[in-house]
Design a protein around this motif. Structure first.
Motif, PDB file in Angstrom:
ATOM      1  N   PRO A  88       0.806  -1.226   0.000  1.00  0.00           N
ATOM      2  CA  PRO A  88       0.000   0.000   0.000  1.00  0.00           C
ATOM      3  C   PRO A  88       0.838   1.275   0.000  1.00  0.00           C
ATOM      4  CG  PRO A  88      -0.050  -1.043   2.166  1.00  0.00           C
ATOM      5  CD  PRO A  88       0.649  -1.994   1.246  1.00  0.00           C
ATOM      6  N   MET A  89       0.191   2.363  -0.371  1.00  0.00           N
ATOM      7  CA  MET A  89       0.830   3.679  -0.352  1.00  0.00           C
ATOM      8  C   MET A  89       1.268   4.018   1.072  1.00  0.00           C
ATOM      9  SD  MET A  89       0.463   4.992  -3.505  1.00  0.00           S
ATOM     10  CE  MET A  89       0.608   6.756  -3.292  1.00  0.00           C
ATOM     11  N   ASN A 114       0.848  10.548  -4.605  1.00  0.00           N
ATOM     12  CA  ASN A 114      -0.394  10.840  -3.916  1.00  0.00           C
ATOM     13  C   ASN A 114      -0.189  10.652  -2.419  1.00  0.00           C
ATOM     14  OD1 ASN A 114      -2.798  11.626  -5.456  1.00  0.00           O
ATOM     15  ND2 ASN A 114      -2.370   9.781  -6.662  1.00  0.00           N
ATOM     16  N   ALA A 115      -1.033  11.296  -1.643  1.00  0.00           N
ATOM     17  CA  ALA A 115      -1.015  11.082  -0.199  1.00  0.00           C
ATOM     18  C   ALA A 115      -1.470   9.656   0.103  1.00  0.00           C
ATOM     19  CB  ALA A 115      -1.913  12.102   0.491  1.00  0.00           C
ATOM     20  N   ASP A 116      -1.206   9.215   1.314  1.00  0.00           N
ATOM     21  CA  ASP A 116      -1.442   7.814   1.668  1.00  0.00           C
ATOM     22  C   ASP A 116      -2.672   7.605   2.542  1.00  0.00           C
ATOM     23  OD1 ASP A 116      -0.292   9.187   3.755  1.00  0.00           O
ATOM     24  OD2 ASP A 116       1.109   7.604   4.320  1.00  0.00           O
ATOM     25  N   GLY A 121      -5.975  11.145  -0.653  1.00  0.00           N
ATOM     26  CA  GLY A 121      -5.130  10.346  -1.534  1.00  0.00           C
ATOM     27  C   GLY A 121      -5.719  10.271  -2.932  1.00  0.00           C
ATOM     28  N   GLY A 122      -5.105   9.468  -3.781  1.00  0.00           N
ATOM     29  CA  GLY A 122      -5.597   9.294  -5.144  1.00  0.00           C
ATOM     30  C   GLY A 122      -6.654   8.208  -5.205  1.00  0.00           C
ATOM     31  N   SER A 123      -6.897   7.716  -6.422  1.00  0.00           N
ATOM     32  CA  SER A 123      -7.952   6.719  -6.607  1.00  0.00           C
ATOM     33  C   SER A 123      -7.472   5.301  -6.307  1.00  0.00           C
ATOM     34  CB  SER A 123      -8.503   6.790  -8.033  1.00  0.00           C
ATOM     35  OG  SER A 123      -7.472   6.572  -8.977  1.00  0.00           O
ATOM     36  N   ILE A 124      -6.151   5.105  -6.180  1.00  0.00           N
ATOM     37  CA  ILE A 124      -5.609   3.792  -5.808  1.00  0.00           C
ATOM     38  C   ILE A 124      -4.686   3.977  -4.606  1.00  0.00           C
ATOM     39  CG2 ILE A 124      -4.182   1.835  -6.509  1.00  0.00           C
ATOM     40  CD1 ILE A 124      -5.060   2.257  -9.362  1.00  0.00           C
ATOM     41  N   LEU A 125      -5.095   3.447  -3.466  1.00  0.00           N
ATOM     42  CA  LEU A 125      -4.280   3.524  -2.254  1.00  0.00           C
ATOM     43  C   LEU A 125      -3.618   2.189  -1.928  1.00  0.00           C
ATOM     44  CD1 LEU A 125      -6.745   5.567   0.004  1.00  0.00           C
ATOM     45  CD2 LEU A 125      -4.613   6.410  -0.967  1.00  0.00           C
ATOM     46  N   THR A 212       1.407  15.415   0.336  1.00  0.00           N
ATOM     47  CA  THR A 212       1.531  15.080  -1.082  1.00  0.00           C
ATOM     48  C   THR A 212       2.845  15.692  -1.568  1.00  0.00           C
ATOM     49  OG1 THR A 212      -0.879  15.127  -1.408  1.00  0.00           O
ATOM     50  CG2 THR A 212       0.495  15.322  -3.375  1.00  0.00           C
ATOM     51  N   PRO A 213       3.874  14.874  -1.840  1.00  0.00           N
ATOM     52  CA  PRO A 213       5.180  15.424  -2.246  1.00  0.00           C
ATOM     53  C   PRO A 213       5.389  15.372  -3.766  1.00  0.00           C
ATOM     54  CG  PRO A 213       5.460  13.159  -1.528  1.00  0.00           C
ATOM     55  CD  PRO A 213       3.967  13.436  -1.532  1.00  0.00           C
ATOM     56  N   ILE A 214       6.075  16.381  -4.290  1.00  0.00           N
ATOM     57  CA  ILE A 214       6.414  16.427  -5.722  1.00  0.00           C
ATOM     58  C   ILE A 214       7.876  16.849  -5.857  1.00  0.00           C
ATOM     59  CG2 ILE A 214       5.901  17.441  -7.976  1.00  0.00           C
ATOM     60  CD1 ILE A 214       3.302  17.977  -5.385  1.00  0.00           C
TER      61      ILE A 214
END
Length: 356
Positions: A88-89, A114-116, A121-125, A212-214
Protein backbone atom coordinates in the motif's frame (compact mmCIF):
# COMPACT_ATOMS: atom_id res chain seq x y z
CA UNK A 1 -3.42 29.28 -15.31
CA UNK A 2 -5.22 26.12 -14.24
CA UNK A 3 -5.64 23.22 -16.68
CA UNK A 4 -8.87 21.26 -17.13
CA UNK A 5 -9.52 17.84 -18.65
CA UNK A 6 -12.50 15.48 -18.66
CA UNK A 7 -11.78 11.77 -18.20
CA UNK A 8 -14.08 9.93 -20.59
CA UNK A 9 -12.71 6.47 -19.84
CA UNK A 10 -12.90 6.18 -16.06
CA UNK A 11 -16.05 6.24 -13.93
CA UNK A 12 -16.48 8.85 -11.22
CA UNK A 13 -15.25 7.33 -7.95
CA UNK A 14 -16.80 7.96 -4.57
CA UNK A 15 -14.21 8.92 -1.92
CA UNK A 16 -15.71 6.42 0.53
CA UNK A 17 -15.39 3.61 -2.02
CA UNK A 18 -11.72 4.49 -2.55
CA UNK A 19 -11.11 4.34 1.20
CA UNK A 20 -12.88 0.98 1.44
CA UNK A 21 -10.78 -0.46 -1.40
CA UNK A 22 -7.59 0.14 0.58
CA UNK A 23 -8.92 -2.00 3.43
CA UNK A 24 -10.19 -4.85 1.26
CA UNK A 25 -8.19 -8.05 1.17
CA UNK A 26 -6.66 -8.26 -2.29
CA UNK A 27 -7.24 -11.51 -4.10
CA UNK A 28 -7.07 -12.73 -7.64
CA UNK A 29 -4.39 -12.31 -10.26
CA UNK A 30 -3.30 -9.61 -10.81
CA UNK A 31 -4.24 -8.15 -7.45
CA UNK A 32 -4.79 -4.67 -8.91
CA UNK A 33 -4.32 -2.72 -12.13
CA UNK A 34 -0.86 -1.54 -11.08
CA UNK A 35 0.67 -4.96 -10.47
CA UNK A 36 3.53 -6.20 -12.65
CA UNK A 37 1.42 -9.21 -13.60
CA UNK A 38 -0.78 -6.98 -15.77
CA UNK A 39 1.82 -7.16 -18.53
CA UNK A 40 0.26 -9.29 -21.27
CA UNK A 41 -2.68 -10.31 -19.06
CA UNK A 42 -5.69 -11.55 -21.03
CA UNK A 43 -8.22 -10.03 -18.65
CA UNK A 44 -11.30 -11.29 -16.82
CA UNK A 45 -14.84 -10.14 -16.15
CA UNK A 46 -13.84 -7.53 -13.55
CA UNK A 47 -10.31 -6.77 -14.75
CA UNK A 48 -9.40 -5.29 -18.15
CA UNK A 49 -7.18 -7.09 -20.64
CA UNK A 50 -3.60 -5.89 -20.96
CA UNK A 51 -2.51 -8.08 -23.88
CA UNK A 52 -0.30 -5.42 -25.48
CA UNK A 53 0.74 -3.75 -22.24
CA UNK A 54 4.49 -3.53 -21.62
CA UNK A 55 6.33 -2.40 -18.50
CA UNK A 56 9.83 -0.92 -18.46
CA UNK A 57 11.81 -2.20 -15.45
CA UNK A 58 13.52 0.50 -13.39
CA UNK A 59 15.54 0.34 -10.19
CA UNK A 60 14.40 2.77 -7.53
CA UNK A 61 16.37 2.94 -4.27
CA UNK A 62 17.81 -0.50 -4.96
CA UNK A 63 14.46 -2.19 -5.55
CA UNK A 64 12.59 -3.33 -8.64
CA UNK A 65 9.92 -0.93 -9.84
CA UNK A 66 7.99 -0.66 -13.06
CA UNK A 67 7.61 2.27 -15.45
CA UNK A 68 4.68 2.66 -17.82
CA UNK A 69 2.89 5.47 -19.56
CA UNK A 70 -0.58 6.21 -18.26
CA UNK A 71 -3.50 5.04 -20.40
CA UNK A 72 -5.22 8.35 -19.58
CA UNK A 73 -2.43 10.68 -20.78
CA UNK A 74 -3.60 13.66 -18.75
CA UNK A 75 -0.49 15.61 -19.79
CA UNK A 76 2.71 15.23 -21.82
CA UNK A 77 4.50 11.91 -21.21
CA UNK A 78 2.27 11.13 -18.23
CA UNK A 79 3.91 8.14 -16.60
CA UNK A 80 3.25 5.86 -13.66
CA UNK A 81 6.13 4.44 -11.64
CA UNK A 82 5.04 1.60 -9.39
CA UNK A 83 6.44 -0.78 -6.83
CA UNK A 84 7.26 -4.27 -8.08
CA UNK A 85 5.45 -5.60 -5.02
CA UNK A 86 1.79 -5.09 -4.18
CA UNK A 87 2.20 -2.94 -1.08
CA UNK A 88 0.00 0.00 0.00
CA UNK A 89 0.83 3.68 -0.35
CA UNK A 90 2.91 5.09 2.49
CA UNK A 91 4.46 8.54 2.78
CA UNK A 92 7.72 8.29 4.71
CA UNK A 93 11.38 9.27 4.44
CA UNK A 94 11.95 6.50 1.90
CA UNK A 95 9.34 8.15 -0.34
CA UNK A 96 11.50 11.24 -0.75
CA UNK A 97 14.56 9.08 -1.40
CA UNK A 98 12.71 7.21 -4.16
CA UNK A 99 11.36 10.37 -5.77
CA UNK A 100 14.80 11.89 -6.08
CA UNK A 101 16.39 8.62 -7.17
CA UNK A 102 14.01 8.66 -10.13
CA UNK A 103 14.51 12.36 -10.88
CA UNK A 104 18.28 11.84 -10.94
CA UNK A 105 17.80 9.12 -13.56
CA UNK A 106 15.21 11.11 -15.53
CA UNK A 107 15.99 14.78 -14.79
CA UNK A 108 13.56 16.06 -17.43
CA UNK A 109 10.66 14.43 -15.55
CA UNK A 110 8.97 15.50 -12.34
CA UNK A 111 7.75 12.75 -10.02
CA UNK A 112 5.18 12.99 -7.26
CA UNK A 113 3.21 10.81 -4.94
CA UNK A 114 -0.39 10.84 -3.92
CA UNK A 115 -1.01 11.08 -0.20
CA UNK A 116 -1.44 7.81 1.67
CA UNK A 117 -4.70 8.51 3.50
CA UNK A 118 -8.29 8.21 2.26
CA UNK A 119 -10.05 11.37 1.00
CA UNK A 120 -6.77 13.22 0.37
CA UNK A 121 -5.13 10.35 -1.53
CA UNK A 122 -5.60 9.29 -5.14
CA UNK A 123 -7.95 6.72 -6.61
CA UNK A 124 -5.61 3.79 -5.81
CA UNK A 125 -4.28 3.52 -2.25
CA UNK A 126 -3.62 -0.21 -2.25
CA UNK A 127 -0.48 -0.21 -4.46
CA UNK A 128 2.55 1.99 -3.87
CA UNK A 129 3.09 4.17 -6.94
CA UNK A 130 4.13 7.59 -8.20
CA UNK A 131 3.12 9.71 -11.18
CA UNK A 132 5.38 11.88 -13.27
CA UNK A 133 6.03 13.24 -16.70
CA UNK A 134 7.58 15.86 -18.91
CA UNK A 135 5.20 18.68 -18.06
CA UNK A 136 5.24 21.87 -16.03
CA UNK A 137 2.09 22.33 -13.98
CA UNK A 138 0.66 25.63 -12.82
CA UNK A 139 1.77 24.95 -9.25
CA UNK A 140 5.38 24.47 -10.37
CA UNK A 141 5.22 27.90 -12.01
CA UNK A 142 3.71 29.55 -8.93
CA UNK A 143 6.09 31.91 -7.12
CA UNK A 144 7.16 31.88 -3.50
CA UNK A 145 4.81 34.06 -1.49
CA UNK A 146 6.86 34.12 1.71
CA UNK A 147 10.40 32.91 2.25
CA UNK A 148 11.10 30.86 5.36
CA UNK A 149 14.21 29.38 6.93
CA UNK A 150 14.68 26.08 8.69
CA UNK A 151 17.33 25.88 11.41
CA UNK A 152 20.16 23.56 10.48
CA UNK A 153 19.51 23.82 6.74
CA UNK A 154 21.30 26.98 5.57
CA UNK A 155 21.84 25.47 2.12
CA UNK A 156 18.10 24.99 1.54
CA UNK A 157 15.95 27.73 0.02
CA UNK A 158 12.40 27.42 1.30
CA UNK A 159 9.12 29.24 1.25
CA UNK A 160 5.34 29.13 1.14
CA UNK A 161 4.08 28.87 -2.43
CA UNK A 162 1.45 31.30 -3.70
CA UNK A 163 -1.15 28.61 -4.35
CA UNK A 164 -4.66 27.80 -3.08
CA UNK A 165 -3.38 24.69 -1.32
CA UNK A 166 -0.81 24.74 1.48
CA UNK A 167 2.59 24.15 -0.11
CA UNK A 168 6.10 24.39 1.29
CA UNK A 169 8.70 24.50 -1.49
CA UNK A 170 12.29 23.53 -0.71
CA UNK A 171 15.23 23.92 -3.12
CA UNK A 172 18.86 22.83 -2.95
CA UNK A 173 21.72 21.77 -5.21
CA UNK A 174 21.91 18.47 -3.33
CA UNK A 175 19.09 16.08 -2.53
CA UNK A 176 20.22 14.87 0.90
CA UNK A 177 19.35 18.10 2.75
CA UNK A 178 15.95 18.15 1.01
CA UNK A 179 15.27 14.55 2.04
CA UNK A 180 16.32 15.20 5.64
CA UNK A 181 14.24 18.38 5.88
CA UNK A 182 11.22 16.77 4.22
CA UNK A 183 11.36 13.93 6.73
CA UNK A 184 11.50 16.47 9.53
CA UNK A 185 8.52 18.40 8.14
CA UNK A 186 6.55 15.17 7.59
CA UNK A 187 7.24 14.00 11.15
CA UNK A 188 6.24 17.38 12.55
CA UNK A 189 3.08 17.60 10.44
CA UNK A 190 2.01 14.02 11.19
CA UNK A 191 1.82 14.85 14.89
CA UNK A 192 0.71 18.47 14.62
CA UNK A 193 -2.51 19.78 16.15
CA UNK A 194 -3.71 23.39 16.10
CA UNK A 195 -7.28 23.50 17.34
CA UNK A 196 -7.62 27.20 16.50
CA UNK A 197 -6.96 26.35 12.84
CA UNK A 198 -9.04 23.13 13.00
CA UNK A 199 -5.98 20.97 12.41
CA UNK A 200 -6.08 17.69 14.32
CA UNK A 201 -3.32 15.11 13.99
CA UNK A 202 -5.74 12.36 14.97
CA UNK A 203 -9.19 11.73 16.37
CA UNK A 204 -10.13 8.48 18.09
CA UNK A 205 -6.80 7.01 17.06
CA UNK A 206 -7.30 7.73 13.36
CA UNK A 207 -4.44 9.76 11.82
CA UNK A 208 -5.39 12.76 9.68
CA UNK A 209 -2.21 14.57 8.63
CA UNK A 210 -0.09 13.58 5.66
CA UNK A 211 1.74 15.11 2.71
CA UNK A 212 1.53 15.08 -1.08
CA UNK A 213 5.18 15.42 -2.25
CA UNK A 214 6.41 16.43 -5.72
CA UNK A 215 10.09 16.32 -6.77
CA UNK A 216 11.71 17.89 -9.81
CA UNK A 217 14.99 19.29 -11.08
CA UNK A 218 14.89 22.94 -12.07
CA UNK A 219 18.15 24.00 -13.70
CA UNK A 220 20.94 23.18 -11.26
CA UNK A 221 18.55 22.97 -8.32
CA UNK A 222 16.51 20.09 -7.00
CA UNK A 223 13.07 21.06 -5.75
CA UNK A 224 10.65 19.31 -3.44
CA UNK A 225 7.14 20.64 -2.96
CA UNK A 226 5.41 19.41 0.19
CA UNK A 227 1.64 19.88 0.13
CA UNK A 228 0.11 19.63 3.60
CA UNK A 229 -3.03 17.47 3.71
CA UNK A 230 -5.61 16.60 6.36
CA UNK A 231 -8.54 14.20 5.93
CA UNK A 232 -10.66 14.98 8.99
CA UNK A 233 -14.43 14.73 8.53
CA UNK A 234 -17.32 16.31 10.40
CA UNK A 235 -21.10 16.05 10.33
CA UNK A 236 -21.16 19.20 8.20
CA UNK A 237 -18.49 17.86 5.84
CA UNK A 238 -18.80 14.04 5.88
CA UNK A 239 -16.47 13.61 2.89
CA UNK A 240 -13.80 15.84 4.39
CA UNK A 241 -13.33 19.33 5.77
CA UNK A 242 -10.36 19.80 3.40
CA UNK A 243 -12.11 18.28 0.41
CA UNK A 244 -14.39 19.92 -2.17
CA UNK A 245 -17.43 21.07 -0.24
CA UNK A 246 -20.90 19.90 -1.15
CA UNK A 247 -21.82 22.95 -3.24
CA UNK A 248 -18.98 22.04 -5.64
CA UNK A 249 -19.85 18.35 -6.04
CA UNK A 250 -21.87 19.04 -9.17
CA UNK A 251 -18.48 19.58 -10.83
CA UNK A 252 -15.97 17.72 -8.64
CA UNK A 253 -16.70 15.23 -5.86
CA UNK A 254 -13.74 12.85 -6.14
CA UNK A 255 -10.53 12.92 -4.12
CA UNK A 256 -8.15 15.78 -4.83
CA UNK A 257 -5.10 13.78 -5.73
CA UNK A 258 -1.63 14.61 -6.96
CA UNK A 259 -2.64 15.82 -10.42
CA UNK A 260 -5.38 18.13 -9.15
CA UNK A 261 -3.09 19.43 -6.40
CA UNK A 262 -0.65 20.59 -9.08
CA UNK A 263 -3.36 22.46 -10.97
CA UNK A 264 -4.93 20.07 -13.48
CA UNK A 265 -8.63 19.44 -12.95
CA UNK A 266 -9.54 15.86 -13.86
CA UNK A 267 -13.31 16.04 -14.17
CA UNK A 268 -15.85 13.20 -14.50
CA UNK A 269 -17.01 12.04 -17.93
CA UNK A 270 -20.63 12.99 -17.21
CA UNK A 271 -19.65 16.64 -17.57
CA UNK A 272 -19.06 16.34 -21.30
CA UNK A 273 -22.73 15.68 -21.96
CA UNK A 274 -23.94 17.93 -19.16
CA UNK A 275 -21.92 20.96 -20.25
CA UNK A 276 -22.90 20.50 -23.89
CA UNK A 277 -26.55 20.42 -22.88
CA UNK A 278 -26.02 23.34 -20.53
CA UNK A 279 -24.72 25.42 -23.44
CA UNK A 280 -28.01 24.85 -25.23
CA UNK A 281 -30.06 25.76 -22.17
CA UNK A 282 -28.10 28.95 -21.53
CA UNK A 283 -28.27 30.17 -25.14
CA UNK A 284 -31.98 29.41 -25.45
CA UNK A 285 -32.83 30.74 -22.00
CA UNK A 286 -34.33 27.47 -20.77
CA UNK A 287 -34.81 26.76 -17.07
CA UNK A 288 -32.00 24.48 -15.92
CA UNK A 289 -34.09 23.27 -12.99
CA UNK A 290 -36.54 21.66 -15.41
CA UNK A 291 -33.92 19.16 -16.58
CA UNK A 292 -33.14 16.24 -14.28
CA UNK A 293 -29.58 15.91 -15.59
CA UNK A 294 -28.81 19.62 -15.22
CA UNK A 295 -30.71 20.38 -12.03
CA UNK A 296 -27.59 19.86 -9.91
CA UNK A 297 -25.98 22.82 -11.70
CA UNK A 298 -28.90 25.21 -11.16
CA UNK A 299 -27.55 27.19 -8.20
CA UNK A 300 -24.17 27.55 -9.91
CA UNK A 301 -25.80 28.76 -13.13
CA UNK A 302 -27.96 31.25 -11.24
CA UNK A 303 -24.85 32.63 -9.54
CA UNK A 304 -22.52 33.03 -12.51
CA UNK A 305 -25.01 34.19 -15.16
CA UNK A 306 -25.44 37.43 -13.22
CA UNK A 307 -21.92 38.38 -14.27
CA UNK A 308 -22.64 38.36 -18.00
CA UNK A 309 -24.71 40.86 -19.96
CA UNK A 310 -25.58 38.28 -22.58
CA UNK A 311 -24.81 34.63 -23.26
CA UNK A 312 -24.83 33.65 -26.92
CA UNK A 313 -23.76 30.68 -28.99
CA UNK A 314 -20.56 32.60 -29.75
CA UNK A 315 -19.46 33.05 -26.13
CA UNK A 316 -21.23 30.32 -24.16
CA UNK A 317 -18.42 27.77 -24.51
CA UNK A 318 -15.76 30.20 -23.28
CA UNK A 319 -18.00 31.31 -20.42
CA UNK A 320 -18.51 27.74 -19.22
CA UNK A 321 -14.79 26.99 -19.44
CA UNK A 322 -14.08 30.10 -17.39
CA UNK A 323 -16.72 29.27 -14.78
CA UNK A 324 -15.63 25.63 -14.46
CA UNK A 325 -12.14 26.99 -13.84
CA UNK A 326 -13.51 29.24 -11.09
CA UNK A 327 -15.14 26.20 -9.48
CA UNK A 328 -11.89 24.26 -9.66
CA UNK A 329 -10.04 27.10 -7.98
CA UNK A 330 -12.61 26.90 -5.17
CA UNK A 331 -12.06 23.13 -5.04
CA UNK A 332 -8.36 23.72 -4.41
CA UNK A 333 -9.15 26.40 -1.83
CA UNK A 334 -11.41 23.95 0.02
CA UNK A 335 -8.63 21.33 -0.06
CA UNK A 336 -6.07 23.75 1.37
CA UNK A 337 -5.59 23.27 5.10
CA UNK A 338 -4.43 26.87 5.50
CA UNK A 339 -6.49 29.43 3.63
CA UNK A 340 -4.99 32.31 1.66
CA UNK A 341 -6.07 34.84 4.26
CA UNK A 342 -4.14 36.73 6.91
CA UNK A 343 -5.50 34.37 9.56
CA UNK A 344 -4.67 31.33 7.43
CA UNK A 345 -1.13 32.46 6.76
CA UNK A 346 -0.56 33.17 10.45
CA UNK A 347 -1.67 29.63 11.24
CA UNK A 348 0.62 28.29 8.49
CA UNK A 349 3.56 30.10 10.07
CA UNK A 350 2.68 28.66 13.48
CA UNK A 351 3.24 25.22 12.02
CA UNK A 352 6.48 26.20 10.29
CA UNK A 353 7.77 27.82 13.48
CA UNK A 354 6.98 24.61 15.38
CA UNK A 355 9.42 22.56 13.29
CA UNK A 356 12.64 21.99 15.19
Amino acid sequence: DLDITVNLSKPEKDPKAIAAAKLMKQSGYPKCQLCMENEGYAGRANHPARNNHRIIPVTIDGNQWGFQYSPYVYYNEHCIVFNGRHVPMKIERATFVKLFDFVKQFPHYFLGSNADLPIVGGSILSHDHFQGGNYTFAMAKAPIEKRVEFAGYPQVEAGIVKWPMSVIRTRCRDTEPLIDLADKILTAWSGYTDEAAFIFAETNGEPHNTITPIARKNGDMYELDLVLRNNITTEEFPLGVYHPHQELHHIKKENIGLIEVMGLAVLPSRLKEELNLLEEYLVEGKNVRDNEMLEKHADWVAEFTKRYESITKDNVSDILKQEVGVVFRKVLEDAGVYKCTEEGRMAFMRFIDSIS
